[in-house]
Design a protein around this motif. Sequence first.
Motif, PDB file in Angstrom:
ATOM      1  N   SER A 196       0.844  -1.192   0.000  1.00 27.63           N
ATOM      2  CA  SER A 196       0.000   0.000   0.000  1.00 27.63           C
ATOM      3  C   SER A 196       0.882   1.246   0.000  1.00 27.63           C
ATOM      4  O   SER A 196       1.936   1.268   0.631  1.00 27.63           O
ATOM      5  CB  SER A 196      -0.895   0.022   1.244  1.00 27.63           C
ATOM      6  N   TYR A 197       0.409   2.280  -0.718  1.00 34.09           N
ATOM      7  CA  TYR A 197       1.129   3.547  -0.756  1.00 34.09           C
ATOM      8  C   TYR A 197       0.175   4.703  -0.461  1.00 34.09           C
ATOM      9  O   TYR A 197      -0.939   4.767  -1.002  1.00 34.09           O
ATOM     10  CB  TYR A 197       1.772   3.767  -2.132  1.00 34.09           C
ATOM     11  N   ASN A 198       0.623   5.598   0.394  1.00 37.21           N
ATOM     12  CA  ASN A 198      -0.093   6.827   0.698  1.00 37.21           C
ATOM     13  C   ASN A 198       0.246   7.850  -0.389  1.00 37.21           C
ATOM     14  O   ASN A 198       1.418   8.123  -0.641  1.00 37.21           O
ATOM     15  CB  ASN A 198       0.348   7.326   2.079  1.00 37.21           C
ATOM     16  N   ILE A 199      -0.774   8.405  -1.047  1.00 40.82           N
ATOM     17  CA  ILE A 199      -0.542   9.330  -2.160  1.00 40.82           C
ATOM     18  C   ILE A 199      -1.262  10.646  -1.868  1.00 40.82           C
ATOM     19  O   ILE A 199      -2.368  10.663  -1.322  1.00 40.82           O
ATOM     20  CB  ILE A 199      -1.071   8.747  -3.496  1.00 40.82           C
ATOM     21  N   ASN A 200      -0.648  11.740  -2.240  1.00 42.49           N
ATOM     22  CA  ASN A 200      -1.271  13.055  -2.083  1.00 42.49           C
ATOM     23  C   ASN A 200      -2.619  13.092  -2.807  1.00 42.49           C
ATOM     24  O   ASN A 200      -2.706  12.722  -3.986  1.00 42.49           O
ATOM     25  CB  ASN A 200      -0.331  14.125  -2.645  1.00 42.49           C
TER      26      ASN A 200
END
Length: 301
Positions: free
Chosen positions: A194-198
């Motif tokens: 999982s990646y946190n993206i703006n």
Amino acid sequence: MPLNRESAMNVAQVLSEALPYIQRFAGKTLVIKYGGNAMTDENLKNSFARDIVLMKTVGINPIVVHGGGPQIGDLLNKLNIESNFVNGMRVTDSATMDVVEMVLGGLVNKDIVGLINSNGGKAIGLTGKDGKLIKARKLKVKHKAPEMQAPEIIDIGHVGEVESVNTEVLDMLVNSNFIPVIAPIGVGRNSGKSYNINADLVAGKIAEVLKAEKLILLTNIAGLMDKEGEVLTGLSTEQVDDLIEDGTIHGGMLPKIGCALSAVNSGVTSAHIIDGRVSHATLLEIFTDEGVGTLITNQEA
């Protein structure tokens, strides 16, 4: 209480002014980045939900992408997990990513879905992991201090950027009369991480791939301002480039403007940076002549 004649005439005038805009945008897709005060003030939350439902009711297809930075920070504090930032981006280790997914994909997303549904809409909450909606890659952050010969590459963990968007998922929902509400979490192409993206970047990329009519970014300011503090209402992309060049647009506004410019240069008809602190800001921007923010297009203003 019944309307008096003057109030009734005002309502009729508003509806009459909105009609050509409703006709123009019927069947079109609008991508709205929802964040800031509009997400935390109860009155603003309800007015936003009603705006989204009204848009869908008159034939416009809204897609909501939301943030949640303050809510993430609050829960991290309660769990005694330290928050660190590099160039304004949260360093996201595995423990922090668990909290990000819990807050964005759970608490915040379902709150927005519930508000829209309680106002008569049909919203469905998603993260970028659902249906492989958003494939992401790790974001490489460069930092250069004056004394450094070359920029340093800093690893800030599970922070990503959009690699691709699966439009089939969105098309299916929109064509079934649902309102997608998207948390800005992506999934690695092969890793499954999982990646946190703006959220601004996610909204911009979704608008680009869908060739949306509008990208709308809700903010905590009145819009883009000139050096005298006056709101700039209608701008071409060339004028925005000039404002960046002369330093009028700077600091924290640059990434948001970059997102808006990229969208408009990639086929989105217009981008709007609007004041989310104003009740019904989204409707005012779309359906009135005056609007409540800054409009950016590829046409000369």
